[in-house]
Design an enzyme around this catalytic site. Structure first.
Site, PDB file in Angstrom:
ATOM      1  N   ASP A 135      11.153  72.160  27.722  1.00 55.74           N
ATOM      2  CA  ASP A 135      10.506  72.724  26.532  1.00 55.74           C
ATOM      3  C   ASP A 135      10.698  74.228  26.445  1.00 55.74           C
ATOM      4  O   ASP A 135       9.828  74.928  25.917  1.00 55.74           O
ATOM      5  CB  ASP A 135       9.000  72.425  26.561  1.00 55.74           C
ATOM      6  CG  ASP A 135       8.609  71.368  25.545  1.00 55.74           C
ATOM      7  OD1 ASP A 135       9.501  70.855  24.863  1.00 55.74           O
ATOM      8  OD2 ASP A 135       7.416  71.050  25.457  1.00 55.74           O
ATOM      9  N   CYS A 192       9.492  46.871  11.887  1.00 51.41           N
ATOM     10  CA  CYS A 192       8.153  47.392  12.165  1.00 51.41           C
ATOM     11  C   CYS A 192       7.960  48.759  11.519  1.00 51.41           C
ATOM     12  O   CYS A 192       8.839  49.611  11.570  1.00 51.41           O
ATOM     13  CB  CYS A 192       7.934  47.484  13.675  1.00 51.41           C
ATOM     14  SG  CYS A 192       6.329  48.191  14.126  1.00 51.41           S
TER      15      CYS A 192
END
Length: 233
Positions: A135, A192
């Site tokens: 990150d 889905c």
């Protein structure tokens, strides 16, 4: 070499380790379209680094492969739905309840990188250039993880694993070693649309497209001003 790296990763506590190719064709175009639509809101750093995210060699010259590691954070046996039964209570996201994941994940990745650097075959070949990311730089984590076969990109844009859902962190080691990439993950979303229907602010505006300006995570972490009144409920 790739097999040894995966074994070391498991010994260090990673749930899974795989290898992604250093080339990400098509990824930069998708990012450019998302930025052009303004979906990044006030996250100027997303636009500042732009397509560099899709070109690993611009972060580490000579990158030939990316080692991607998965670290799970969901406690064993925990049912996250049970803690959300009382809608009037406020909650801290489960990923933030433990130690700072940046430090935990980065330390483990650095130790894995040291294992690679100390390998006799790597030393005999003259060493390898390596860089660890947690990150901390413009890295397309989900794209790399999906291409490494650690899962597939769900319609909510997160990486999905059949074993761990989305309850994990990702970290990467860019390396100049010519490691063979693992096969990419197969998509299991099908028809889905559970994530689209469940999102309380409608931030998942279409399959595989999140508008950060409506996302609760963006509103409570990235947005420096007040939360728009129509989204406060």
């Amino acid at each position: 070499m790739a097999a040894r790296i995966k074994a070391w990763g498991r010994e260090l506590g990673f749930a899974a380790v795989a290898v992604a190719p250093a080339e990400l064709p098509g990824a930069g175009e998708g990012l450019a379209a998302w930025l052009a639509a303004g979906c990044h809101g006030e996250m100027d750093y997303m636009a500042a680094h732009g397509a560099r995210r899709a070109r690993p060699a611009e972060l580490l010259p000579g990158t030939r492969a990316v080692v991607v590691a998965r670290m799970d954070y969901r406690p064993a046996g925990a049912d996250p739905r049970a803690s959300l039964a009382e809608p009037r209570r406020a909650y801290v996201s489960r990923y933030a309840l433990g130690r700072d994941y940046h430090k935990v994940l980065r330390n483990r990745l650095q130790r894995l990188a040291e294992c690679i650097a100390d390998d006799p075959d790597v030393i005999a070949a003259g060493g390898a250039a390596q860089r660890v990311f947690t990150d901390s730089a413009p890295v397309m984590e989900v794209e790399l993880a999906a291409r490494a076969g650690l899962g597939w990109r769900g319609k909510h844009t997160l990486l999905l694993s059949r074993e761990a859902g989305s309850w994990f962190f990702l970290g990467e080691i860019y390396t100049s070693l010519p490691l063979p990439p693992d096969p990419p993950g197969a998509d299991h979303c099908g028809d889905c649309r559970a994530c689209l229907d469940a999102c309380p602010t409608g931030a998942i505006v279409a399959p595989w497209r999140v508008d950060a300006r409506r996302c609760i995570s963006y509103l409570t972490i990235e947005l420096k001003g007040g939360i728009p009144e129509d989204l406060r409920p």
